[in-house]
Design an enzyme around this catalytic site. Structure first.
Site, PDB file in Angstrom:
ATOM      1  N   GLU A  17       2.520  -8.773   2.571  1.00 43.39           N
ATOM      2  CA  GLU A  17       1.556  -9.201   3.190  1.00 43.39           C
ATOM      3  C   GLU A  17       0.202  -8.619   2.986  1.00 43.39           C
ATOM      4  O   GLU A  17       0.092  -7.041   2.759  1.00 43.39           O
ATOM      5  CB  GLU A  17       1.835  -8.848   4.754  1.00 43.39           C
ATOM      6  CG  GLU A  17       2.920  -9.263   5.357  1.00 43.39           C
ATOM      7  CD  GLU A  17       3.273  -8.980   6.645  1.00 43.39           C
ATOM      8  OE1 GLU A  17       2.511  -8.104   7.254  1.00 43.39           O
ATOM      9  OE2 GLU A  17       4.363  -9.027   7.477  1.00 43.39           O
ATOM     10  N   HIS A  19       1.178 -12.764   7.601  1.00 43.48           N
ATOM     11  CA  HIS A  19       2.694 -12.609   7.527  1.00 43.48           C
ATOM     12  C   HIS A  19       3.158 -13.730   6.468  1.00 43.48           C
ATOM     13  O   HIS A  19       3.479 -14.800   6.858  1.00 43.48           O
ATOM     14  CB  HIS A  19       3.310 -12.748   8.966  1.00 43.48           C
ATOM     15  CG  HIS A  19       2.887 -11.636   9.914  1.00 43.48           C
ATOM     16  ND1 HIS A  19       3.474 -10.281   9.735  1.00 43.48           N
ATOM     17  CD2 HIS A  19       1.990 -11.502  10.737  1.00 43.48           C
ATOM     18  CE1 HIS A  19       3.094  -9.710  10.612  1.00 43.48           C
ATOM     19  NE2 HIS A  19       2.190 -10.235  11.348  1.00 43.48           N
TER      20      HIS A  19
END
Length: 175
Positions: free
Chosen positions: A127, A23
């Protein structure tokens, strides 16, 4: 550089299945002036449209509204160009075939308790991920995923994903 290793240590003989994503949130000057290069013409799953599959159109991804997409079978390098700051983030990845691109935009930002109402203007999530096809490990098997981030001046990187090429036509060490 982040490297993750996951090993299935089950003693019951069962496989272990999972998806994975780093993330990674980038601070950008103005989301409306940012472009993402390296995902052009790829298929993606649109999380705003029930994960329906589409093909990206255009020469780069730009932002004018909420985005929540999973790009499939992505290249090992993706560039995030912040024009106003004249900086490019380069994301390199291995073992992670997909890439998630997300920005909540104004309405959703107001509903996120740890994000200020206008902070969506200064953030972008890109990501390295494995989402579409989950990883399956048999007992004793190991998976490795890697993500490397770097920031370079945009004048060296715009239009190409490898800033080394701006200085020399020869390769300068391993990528």
């Amino acid at each position: 550089m982040l490297t993750s290793r996951i090993r299935n240590t089950n003693t019951d003989g069962k496989s272990f299945t999972f998806t994975f994503a780093y993330h990674t949130y980038f601070h950008v000057t103005d989301i409306s002036e940012v472009r993402v290069e390296g995902l052009e013409t790829l298929d993606y799953l649109d999380n705003l449209k029930n994960r329906e599959r589409f093909t990206e159109q255009g020469d780069a991804i730009v932002f004018e509204s909420e985005v929540d997409k999973v790009y499939l079978s992505t290249p090992t390098k993706i560039a995030i160009l912040d024009h106003e700051r004249k900086r490019t983030f380069e994301l390199r990845k291995d073992g992670l075939p997909d890439a998630v691109v997300w920005n909540p935009w104004d309405k959703k930002a107001k509903a996120i308790t740890d994000l200020g109402d206008d902070e969506y203007k200064h953030m972008l999530c890109v990501e390295a991920a494995c989402v579409e096809k989950p990883i399956i490990l048999k007992p004793g098997e190991e998976w490795r995923g890697r993500q490397e981030l770097s920031a370079v001046p945009s004048s060296y990187c715009s239009g190409q994903l490898d800033p080394v090429g701006a200085f020399s036509s020869e390769e300068i060490g391993p990528a």
